[in-house]
Design an enzyme around this catalytic site. Structure first.
Site, mmCIF file in Angstrom:
data_model
loop_
_atom_site.group_PDB
_atom_site.id
_atom_site.type_symbol
_atom_site.label_atom_id
_atom_site.label_comp_id
_atom_site.label_asym_id
_atom_site.label_seq_id
_atom_site.Cartn_x
_atom_site.Cartn_y
_atom_site.Cartn_z
ATOM 1 N N CYS A 1 -4.411 4.847 6.632
ATOM 2 C CA CYS A 1 -3.105 4.204 6.122
ATOM 3 C C CYS A 1 -1.975 5.128 6.272
ATOM 4 O O CYS A 1 -0.847 4.524 6.273
ATOM 5 C CB CYS A 1 -3.386 4.178 4.516
ATOM 6 N N CYS B 1 0.684 -1.107 0.019
ATOM 7 C CA CYS B 1 -0.047 0.059 0.041
ATOM 8 C C CYS B 1 0.822 1.283 -0.106
ATOM 9 O O CYS B 1 0.304 2.538 0.017
ATOM 10 C CB CYS B 1 -1.108 -0.012 1.179
#
Lengths: 404, 126
Positions: free
Chosen positions: B106, B37
Site C-alpha cells: 500500500c 486507504c
C-alpha cells in the site's frame, strides 16, 4: 531526551506502591492459593483481601468479583458465559463502537445462529436510549454496551441503559475497561461489568468480571474449578493484589482534566483540526483529534521522534490496514480519519501542555507541506464552526453546546 | 516486524525527504493511491533532452509512503525517460534496504506514479 507518555488508554506505567505490593507477593506470598498448607493459606488470604477491597470499592459482595486475565477475557466470559447458561435466548444487543473483543465474541455467536442488533451512534458517539428500548425482544439474552470508549473517550449513560434492561428483564453487561477506577459507575442496574488492571497502573494480565449475585453464567475456561468454578487456572495472586492496590492510586483527575482542556484549546488553533466525539460526556483524559489531509502514522512517528508517545486511528498504523471503525461510525470524513490522533493523558501531561501543542502543530504543518491535499476554505469553515462550538465547552461551559 | 519498525534509511528519507514540494513548471505529473486507504502520491517531472531534469513529489501517507516517494525521485533524477520508466517499486524498496512487509503493497507506489507521469508526458507530446 525527555519522553511524554500520552498513551494511557493503551496501557499505563505500574504505580510504585502497586509494584511494591505486587513484589511482596512474588517474594513472600508466593504460594498457590488453592494449596492447603501455610504458604498456600497466606496467598489465599492475600487474594481474598484483594477481592474484598475491590468489592468494597464497587459496593458489592466479594463473591460477585471474579478474577480473570484481563478485559478481553472478562468480556468474553460475560457474553459467552451468559450464552452458555441461557441457551434459549438467542438475541444480543451491542453497539458498533464496542472494543473488538466484545464485537468478536458477539460475531462468533452470530455465526452460531444468534441474532445481533448493533446499535449505531450519533455524530458525537452517543447511543440512543430509545434504540436500546426498541431493540429489546422476548428472546434477548444480553445488552452489552461499553462505559467509556477506548478511542474517543465518550461515556455512555450506563445507569439509564441498565435501568431499561432491568425493567425489561434483560441482562446488562458493560465493558468498563476504560472507566474502571477512573470514572465512578453505579452498579445498581448493571448485571455484569468488566475491568482491567493495566489501564489503571496495575500489572498486565489481571482483570475482573463483576457478576451480580443470582446471574448465572457458565465458565469458558475449565479445569481446576478456581474462582467458584467460573474461571479455572491458578489464581494470579500478585495481579489481584496489584489491581486492589490500584484503588489507592491518585490519578490526578482534576489536574489532568485541566491539562486536557488546555491542550484541546491549543490543538483547535491548528488549521484543519477537529475533535472527535462528545465533549460533555467524555472521560477526563481523552483527546481524539483529527487533522485534515495528513496521515496519522507519520504524525505519530514525528511525535515519537520528539519523545511524545500517542496513538492513531489511521489505517496505516493498524495491523489489519483498516481505518478506525469507531471514527467511521461517527461519520468522520475519511480525510480526517486518516489524520487522527488519540492522546490519553496522565501525569506526564501536567505542565507540558504548551510543549505538546507546539510539537503537534509543527508536525502537522510539516506533513501538510508534504501532502498533495491542500486545505480548502470550504473545509476550513466546517472546522471553524466546530472549533467555536468546542471552545465554548472548554472555556467554562457558559453556553450550552449546540446540537449538530 | 511491526508496522513502524523502520530502518535508518527509511527514517532518514521520512525525516528529510528529498525533492519534496510542488514543481511549478512541470511538463507532466501523475497521482496514484486512494484517499480512502490513506496513501496518495503525486509525482511531477520536468523533462529536457528526454531526461528527467527535475522531479518533485507530494505525498499524504505513512512514513514508508513518504520515504519511498523520496527515494523514487532520487533514483529517477537525471535518468533518461527510458531508464526511469524501468524503475520498479521493488527497486525503490531495495534502495531503502527493506520495508516492513505489510508496507510493501500500500505504501510503495511511487514508481507507479513515476511511470504514469512519464506516460502522461509522452501522451502530451503527441
Amino acid at each position: 531526551m525527555r519522553g511524554l507518555y500520552l498513551d494511557n488508554a493503551a496501557t499505563t506505567r505500574v504505580d510504585e506502591n502497586v509494584a511494591l505490593s505486587v513484589n511482596e507477593v512474588f517474594l513472600e506470598s508466593y504460594g498457590n492459593a488453592s494449596s492447603l498448607h501455610k504458604v498456600g493459606r497466606q496467598a489465599r488470604m492475600k487474594l481474598e483481601d484483594a477481592r474484598g477491597k475491590i468489592a468494597n470499592y464497587l459496593g458489592c459482595k466479594s463473591k460477585e468479583v471474579i478474577f480473570t486475565s484481563g478485559g478481553t477475557e472478562s468480556n468474553n466470559l460475560a457474553i459467552r458465559g451468559l450464552a452458555k447458561a441461557n441457551p434459549l435466548k438467542k438475541h444480543i444487543i451491542t453497539s458498533v463502537i464496542e472494543h473488538p473483543c466484545v464485537l468478536d465474541a458477539v460475531r462468533d455467536l452470530e455465526s452460531e445462529g444468534y441474532e445481533v442488533d448493533y446499535l449505531e451512534v450519533d455524530s458525537k458517539g452517543l447511543i440512543s436510549l430509545d434504540d436500546v428500548e426498541e431493540k429489546i425482544r422476548k428472546d434477548t439474552l444480553v445488552v452489552s454496551i461499553m462505559h467509556v470508549n477506548n478511542e474517543i473517550g465518550v461515556v455512555q449513560d450506563i445507569e439509564e441503559i441498565g435501568r431499561i434492561c432491568r425493567m425489561r428483564g434483560v441482562y446488562f453487561h458493560t465493558d468498563n475497561v476504560q472507566g474502571f477506577l477512573k470514572k465512578k459507575l453505579d452498579l445498581g442496574f448493571v448485571d455484569l461489568m468488566s475491568g482491567s488492571g493495566h489501564k489503571v497502573q496495575a500489572p498486565k494480565g489481571i482483570g475482573i468480571l463483576y457478576v451480580r449475585e443470582g446471574v448465572v453464567i457458565e465458565p469458558i475456561v475449565t479445569g481446576g474449578g478456581q474462582e467458584g468454578g467460573l474461571r479455572s487456572g491458578t489464581e494470579n495472586v500478585p495481579g489481584a493484589v496489584g489491581l486492589a492496590a490500584a484503588i489507592d492510586v491518585d490519578f490526578k483527575l482534576n489536574k489532568v482534566l485541566a491539562s486536557r482542556d488546555l491542550i484541546i484549546a491549543g490543538l483547535l488553533k491548528i488549521p484543519g483540526a477537529k475533535i472527535n466525539g462528545d465533549m460533555e460526556h467524555r472521560v477526563y483524559n481523552n483527546i481524539s483529534v483529527s487533522f485534515y489531509g495528513i496521515e496519522g502514522e507519520s504524525l505519530m512517528m514525528l511525535l515519537n521522534e520528539d519523545g511524545i508517545y500517542v496513538s492513531t486511528g489511521s489505517a496505516c498504523a493498524s495491523s489489519k490496514l483498516k481505518e478506525s471503525y469507531v471514527l467511521k461510525a461517527l461519520k468522520v470524513d475519511e480525510m480526517y480519519i486518516h489524520g487522527s490522533l488519540r492522546l490519553s493523558l496522565g501525569a506526564d501531561a501536567i505542565g507540558e501542555e504548551d510543549y505538546i501543542v507546539e510539537k503537534i502543530r509543527e508536525s502537522v504543518l510539516k506533513l501538510r507541506e508534504m501532502s498533495p491535499f491542500k486545505f480548502s476554505e470550504e473545509n476550513l469553515k466546517d472546522v471553524r464552526d466546530k472549533k467555536l462550538e468546542i471552545r465554548k465547552e472548554v472555556l467554562g461551559n457558559e453556553e450550552e453546546q449546540e446540537d449538530n | 516486524m511491526g508496522n513502524t519498525d523502520y530502518n535508518e534509511a527509511v527514517m532518514d528519507h521520512f525525516r528529510n525527504p528529498r525533492n519534496m514540494g510542488e514543481l511549478k513548471d512541470a511538463d507532466a505529473e501523475a497521482t496514484v493511491g486512494n484517499p480512502s486507504c490513506g496513501d496518495v502520491m503525486r509525482i511531477m517531472i520536468k523533462v529536457s533532452d528526454d531526461k528527467i531534469a527535475d522531479i518533485k513529489f507530494q505525498t499524504m501517507g505513512c512514513a514508508a509512503a513518504i520515504a519511498t516517494s523520496s527515494m523514487a525521485t532520487e533514483l529517477a533524477k537525471g535518468k533518461s525517460l527510458d531508464e526511469a520508466e524501468k524503475i520498479s517499486n521493488k527497486d525503490v524498496s531495495l534502495a531503502l534496504g527493506e520495508l516492513p512487509p505489510i508496507k510493501e503493497h500500500c505504501s510503495n507506489l511511487a514508481a507507479d506514479a513515476l511511470r504514469l507521469a512519464i506516460a502522461n508526458f509522452r501522451k502530451n507530446k503527441k
